[in-house]
Scaffold this motif. Structure first.
Motif, PDB file in Angstrom:
ATOM      1  N   ASP A 294       5.933  -0.443   1.723  1.00 60.88           N
ATOM      2  CA  ASP A 294       6.302   0.494   2.697  1.00 60.88           C
ATOM      3  C   ASP A 294       6.108  -0.214   4.271  1.00 60.88           C
ATOM      4  O   ASP A 294       6.837   0.018   5.616  1.00 60.88           O
ATOM      5  CB  ASP A 294       4.947   1.025   2.371  1.00 60.88           C
ATOM      6  N   TYR A 295       5.737  -1.465   4.029  1.00 63.65           N
ATOM      7  CA  TYR A 295       5.043  -2.227   5.507  1.00 63.65           C
ATOM      8  C   TYR A 295       6.048  -2.842   5.566  1.00 63.65           C
ATOM      9  O   TYR A 295       6.566  -2.958   6.987  1.00 63.65           O
ATOM     10  CB  TYR A 295       3.684  -3.090   5.626  1.00 63.65           C
ATOM     11  N   SER A 298       8.875  -0.784   7.440  1.00 61.53           N
ATOM     12  CA  SER A 298       8.641  -0.361   8.534  1.00 61.53           C
ATOM     13  C   SER A 298       8.799  -1.055   9.414  1.00 61.53           C
ATOM     14  O   SER A 298       8.894  -1.298  10.568  1.00 61.53           O
ATOM     15  CB  SER A 298       7.191  -0.476   8.617  1.00 61.53           C
TER      16      SER A 298
END
Length: 458
Positions: A294-295, A298
């Motif tokens: 997810d990082y 992002s």
């Protein structure tokens, strides 16, 4: 009959800062990687420490990023990077076993010059060179003195002739043509020097090449096309095929189909290794792996997101869409990369993706399989494909570099070894030996020696 357990092969597919579209922004990434020789040297040595078979860099004859939006252009890290043969020649001197796969285009290169470069690389590396044969899907003809980008069918017809011609040039000298007898003063046996005298649809080349026969006979031939002509070219000429498959079923179909074509060319199933790409996102726990994934996602800037979508929806105006709208069907009429277009089309249709989900899916590995999990789960996924007719090898696509490759070598490779799936030491000194591929005989020598053998038999 050999009782040795079948072994998995591993390649490190290196994209300078990593495969993720926003990899260069990650705190652990080497932002200047594309032109940093120390970075590549460390990667090659890490892969060799893990006993990988090969390292591979994709390449294009022009700038990869074809964004029309200036904002997207200024935010991508793919503008400048080393030419691969030059890079591998340097790194062959900092390693001793790992093989080097360089991409070179049959559409935008010249057969004689390409044969020279790869023969030289094979000698410089002492038998560790491989050629990734590409027809170049993207239209980069504006940088070359040709009338335009050839149609898909023409590119593959040219590639067929190109590969045969290059192999003929590599056979210009028989293995024992160079006598180098100081006492007699004879350096070369002229009866063992051969002209290709090739006159074909696309090329006219006399030969011989001005580099001796490669250490491996031929550098290992790699191919990546999955279209119908791509599969046929691979079945006839390739020894490794890099593939992109999302599901086990698709991978099994491809594996079975291509292996099933080999017999018509007098080849056995072990003479072509099939190597799907895998984009592994590791974590100590599933939750940690998901957080790492997810990082990474992002970090994708909106302009990059829309550029990814525009690249796939060429000819379609997306200005009226939002990222949360369902992804419309992708265009199927293209002269570019047909197999990759089908792959992402199937991905969209199978999962009913929104535009946001679509760009996130391809921001990782451009259609290759993404696996998020612990080292054991990554190993489980690879083992499942390897043992169920979907893969002989894997092209590991680290999300960010250098850390993702180091983590794979330190965390996943020991699990594969413990399960008896991967080597502890290299089997030989050349790439062919480590891959279990035979050294091809010289085609001209076979022709010369067949006649006397036939007479003796008669």
């Amino acid at each position: 009959m050999s009782t040795q357990k079948r072994q998995m092969r591993l390649g490190a597919f290196i994209m300078a800062t990593g495969h993720h579209a926003a990899a260069w922004r990650h705190p652990d990434a080497q932002a200047d990687a594309g032109l940093n020789i120390d970075h590549y040297r460390a990667l090659a040595q890490t892969a060799e420490r893990g006993k990988f078979d090969l390292v591979f860099v994709a390449d294009s004859p022009a700038v990869w990023e074809r964004a029309k939006d200036p904002e997207a252009v200024r935010r991508t890290a793919q503008h400048a990077h080393f030419e691969p043969i030059t890079l591998w020649a340097a790194l062959s001197q900092a390693t001793s076993h790992i093989g080097f796969v360089a991409t070179a285009s049959t559409t935008y290169e010249d057969p004689y010059l390409l044969a020279r470069k790869f023969a030289s690389l094979d000698h410089i590396s002492k038998g560790r060179a491989a050629w990734n044969v590409v027809t170049t899907g993207a239209d980069v003809s504006a940088n070359f003195s040709i009338p335009g980008h050839p149609a898909h069918a023409d590119r593959y017809a040219r590639a067929e002739e190109f590969v045969d011609l290059v192999k003929g040039l590599w056979d210009s000298y028989e293995d024992d043509a160079f006598i180098r007898d100081k006492e007699s003063g004879v350096y070369l046996d002229l009866e063992k020097v051969h002209h290709v005298n090739h006159k074909g649809q696309f090329f006219s080349v006399a030969g011989p090449l001005n580099v001796g026969r490669p250490v491996q006979g031929y550098p290992v031939i790699v191919q990546a096309g999955a279209s119908e002509p791509g599969r046929e070219l691979a079945a006839r000429t390739a020894e490794i095929i890099f593939t992109a498959n999302q599901t086990l079923e698709d991978a099994q179909e491809f594996y079975s189909d291509v292996k099933g074509r080999l017999a018509r060319y007098g080849r056995g199933p072990d003479e072509l290794l099939i190597s799907p790409g895998i984009f592994p996102v590791l974590g100590g726990t599933e939750a940690e792996a998901r957080a790492n994934y997810d990082y990474l996602q992002s970090l994708v800037h909106p302009s990059i997101a829309w550029n990814i979508l525009a690249h796939h929806y060429q000819g379609l105006d997306l200005s009226g869409y939002s990222l949360d709208d369902p992804a419309p069907p992708l265009p199927h009429d293209t002269e570019l990369n047909k197999s990759r277009l089908k792959l992402v089309s199937d991905l969209v249709e199978r999962n009913n993706l929104t535009l946001r989900e679509f760009y996130l899916a391809v921001a990782t590995a451009r259609g290759h399989r993404t696996v998020v999990g612990t080292p054991e789960q990554i190993a489980d996924s690879m083992q499942g494909w390897f043992e169920n007719g979907a893969a002989d090898a894997f092209n590991i696509m680290p999300p960010i570099l250098p850390t993702s490759l180091t983590d794979f070598v330190d965390q996943v490779v020991p699990i594969l070894r413990k399960r008896g799936l991967f080597r502890h030491e290299y089997e030989g000194t050349t790439l062919r030996e480590n891959l279990g591929l035979r050294r091809p005989p010289n085609s001209f020598a076979l022709q010369v020696h067949r006649v006397p053998e036939a007479r003796i038999a008669g």
